[in-house]
Design an enzyme around this catalytic site. Structure first.
Site, PDB file in Angstrom:
ATOM      1  N   GLY A  31       0.265  -1.368  -0.041  1.00  0.00           N
ATOM      2  CA  GLY A  31      -0.411  -0.047   0.544  1.00  0.00           C
ATOM      3  C   GLY A  31       0.774   1.285   0.203  1.00  0.00           C
ATOM      4  O   GLY A  31       2.266   1.094   0.182  1.00  0.00           O
ATOM      5  N   ALA A  32      -0.028   1.877  -0.042  1.00  0.00           N
ATOM      6  CA  ALA A  32       0.743   3.635   0.014  1.00  0.00           C
ATOM      7  C   ALA A  32       0.093   4.785   0.878  1.00  0.00           C
ATOM      8  O   ALA A  32      -1.142   4.255   1.015  1.00  0.00           O
ATOM      9  CB  ALA A  32       1.396   4.055  -0.952  1.00  0.00           C
ATOM     10  N   ASP A  33       0.382   6.209   1.158  1.00  0.00           N
ATOM     11  CA  ASP A  33       0.067   6.663   1.904  1.00  0.00           C
ATOM     12  C   ASP A  33      -0.442   7.684   1.021  1.00  0.00           C
ATOM     13  O   ASP A  33      -1.550   9.074   1.262  1.00  0.00           O
ATOM     14  CB  ASP A  33       0.535   7.104   2.842  1.00  0.00           C
ATOM     15  CG  ASP A  33       0.869   6.169   4.218  1.00  0.00           C
ATOM     16  OD1 ASP A  33      -0.544   5.795   4.746  1.00  0.00           O
ATOM     17  OD2 ASP A  33       1.333   5.526   5.174  1.00  0.00           O
TER      18      ASP A  33
ATOM     19  N   LYS B  56       5.522   6.220   1.870  1.00  0.00           N
ATOM     20  CA  LYS B  56       4.705   5.485   3.007  1.00  0.00           C
ATOM     21  C   LYS B  56       5.210   5.716   4.936  1.00  0.00           C
ATOM     22  O   LYS B  56       5.723   5.949   4.788  1.00  0.00           O
ATOM     23  CB  LYS B  56       5.431   4.120   2.220  1.00  0.00           C
ATOM     24  CG  LYS B  56       5.472   3.791   0.444  1.00  0.00           C
ATOM     25  CD  LYS B  56       5.231   2.579   0.306  1.00  0.00           C
ATOM     26  CE  LYS B  56       5.013   1.165   1.647  1.00  0.00           C
ATOM     27  NZ  LYS B  56       3.944   0.166   1.988  1.00  0.00           N
ATOM     28  N   GLY B  57       4.611   4.481   4.603  1.00  0.00           N
ATOM     29  CA  GLY B  57       5.224   4.198   6.531  1.00  0.00           C
ATOM     30  C   GLY B  57       4.153   4.300   7.357  1.00  0.00           C
ATOM     31  O   GLY B  57       4.841   4.210   8.948  1.00  0.00           O
TER      32      GLY B  57
ATOM     33  N   GLY C 151       2.237   2.449   8.433  1.00  0.00           N
ATOM     34  CA  GLY C 151       1.904   1.345   8.807  1.00  0.00           C
ATOM     35  C   GLY C 151       3.192   1.728  10.071  1.00  0.00           C
ATOM     36  O   GLY C 151       3.008  -0.296  11.046  1.00  0.00           O
TER      37      GLY C 151
ATOM     38  N   GLU D 150      10.090  -2.752   4.117  1.00  0.00           N
ATOM     39  CA  GLU D 150       9.161  -2.905   2.664  1.00  0.00           C
ATOM     40  C   GLU D 150      10.234  -2.262   1.639  1.00  0.00           C
ATOM     41  O   GLU D 150      10.430  -2.984   0.884  1.00  0.00           O
ATOM     42  CB  GLU D 150       8.442  -1.388   3.058  1.00  0.00           C
ATOM     43  CG  GLU D 150       6.948  -1.841   3.803  1.00  0.00           C
ATOM     44  CD  GLU D 150       5.800  -1.051   4.450  1.00  0.00           C
ATOM     45  OE1 GLU D 150       5.162  -1.383   4.605  1.00  0.00           O
ATOM     46  OE2 GLU D 150       6.174  -0.019   4.280  1.00  0.00           O
TER      47      GLU D 150
ATOM     48  N   LYS E 219      -5.416   8.735  -1.930  1.00  0.00           N
ATOM     49  CA  LYS E 219      -3.874   8.517  -1.706  1.00  0.00           C
ATOM     50  C   LYS E 219      -3.636   9.288  -2.805  1.00  0.00           C
ATOM     51  O   LYS E 219      -2.126   9.416  -2.838  1.00  0.00           O
ATOM     52  CB  LYS E 219      -4.049   6.829  -1.226  1.00  0.00           C
ATOM     53  CG  LYS E 219      -4.301   6.093  -0.308  1.00  0.00           C
ATOM     54  CD  LYS E 219      -3.460   6.913   0.981  1.00  0.00           C
ATOM     55  CE  LYS E 219      -3.759   5.421   2.022  1.00  0.00           C
ATOM     56  NZ  LYS E 219      -3.849   3.887   1.363  1.00  0.00           N
TER      57      LYS E 219
END
Ligand code: 5RP
Length: 240
Positions: A94-96, A106-107, A109, A115, A133
Site C-alpha cells: 500500500g501507500a499513504d 509510505k510508512g 504502518g 518494505e 491516496k
C-alpha cells in the site's frame, strides 16, 4: 478481515477491490513481497483464500512486518527469508500518498524500512491504494515518516526545523514512543500546503544525517499503481 464476517465500509471495499486487482498479477510458483497496512491485509487475505481453494499453488511470501507475518502464517501462506527467495517476482504494498510520477510516501504502518528492503529485492513493484491516496504533490496530505535510532533522537529536531520541516515523535497508544519492528523510533514530518517541492533532494538531505535510518519516500520504485475508486479500477504504469 474476511468480507463474509462483516460488511465492509466504503473505503475498505475500495481497498479490497485494489487488492483483488493486484491478485490478478499473481501466478502459481511466484515469490512475493508482502507489504503492510490495511490495504495489504486485504491482499494477504485474498491470497490465503486463493491458496486454500487451490486457485494458486506453490506461492512463497516474504512479509515486511511482524503484523503481516502473523496474518500470513495464520492463513497458511508459506513464508521464507528474503535471502532464500530473492529476487522476488513481485512485491505488493500500500501507500499513504501517490503523486503523478508514481512516487510514494509510505510508512504510516511503521514498516517502511523493511518494505523498502523487500521492494529493492523485487523485479516488479505494484502499489494498491484507494483514490484518496492520489495527490498532485507529496507532503500535502500525509506525514512523511522518518525512522531514527533512539539514541539522541531529539538532536534531529532543530536541524529538521531549520529545513522548514515540522517533526513530531510518533507515539503509541500508551503515549510512549512508537517502536518499529527494528526497535527504532519514528519522526513524522507533518504535511503542509506547500508539500515537498523536491522529494529527491529532501530524501538525500535526510539520509545524510547519521541516526536517520530511512525515510518513507519511495521514489522511482513503483512499476504500477492500482487505484480503486467509486468508478472502478484505474491502473497507471511507470514508463521506463
Ligand atoms: C506501512 C505502509 C502502508 O502501506 C501505508 O501506510 C498504507 O496503509 P493503509 O493501506 O493502511 O492505508 O506504508 O508501513
Amino acid at each position: 478481515m474476511r468480507s463474509t464476517s462483516h460488511p465492509l465500509s466504503k473505503v475498505e471495499a475500495l481497498k479490497r477491490d485494489a487488492a483483488r486487482e493486484a491478485l490478478r498479477r499473481v501466478r502459481s510458483g511466484m515469490r512475493l513481497g508482502l507489504g503492510t497496512g490495511s490495504t495489504m491485509a486485504h491482499f494477504v487475505d485474498l491470497l490465503g483464500e486463493s491458496l486454500s481453494q487451490g486457485r494458486l499453488s506453490d506461492v512463497v511470501g516474504m512479509p515486511t512486518s511482524e503484523r503481516t507475518r502473523a496474518q500470513a502464517t495464520e492463513l497458511g501462506i508459506p513464508l521464507e527469508p528474503l535471502h532464500a527467495i530473492q529476487p522476488l517476482d513481485l512485491a505488493v504494498d500500500g501507500a499513504d500518498e501517490v503523486d503523478l510520477k508514481l512516487d510514494l510516501v509510505k510508512g504510516l504502518g511503521g514498516a517502511f524500512l523493511r518494505e523498502k528492503i523487500v521492494v529493492q529485492a523485487a523485479r516488479r513493484f505494484v502499489v494498491i491504494v484507494d483514490e484518496s491516496k492520489s495527490v498532485d504533490r507529496l507532503g500535502r496530505q500525509a506525514p512523511l515518516p522518518v525512522e531514527v535510532v533512539p539514541f539522541s533522537w531529539e538532536a534531529h529536531l532543530e536541524p529538521l526545523r531549520a529545513l522548514g520541516l515540522d517533526p513530531v515523535l510518533r507515539k503509541d497508544e500508551e503515549e510512549e514512543p512508537y517502536r518499529t519492528d527494528n526497535g527504532n523510533y519514528v519522526l513524522h514530518l507533518n504535511p503542509s500546503a506547500d508539500g515537498f517541492p523536491d522529494p529527491a533532494a529532501l530524501d538525500r538531505q535526510l539520509h545524510s544525517r547519521a541516526g536517520i535510518v530511512e525515510t518513507g519516500f519511495l521514489l522511482g520504485l513503483a512499476d504500477e499503481v492500482i487505484f480503486a475508486g467509486p468508478e472502478g479500477i484505474r491502473t497507471v504504469e511507470r514508463s521506463r
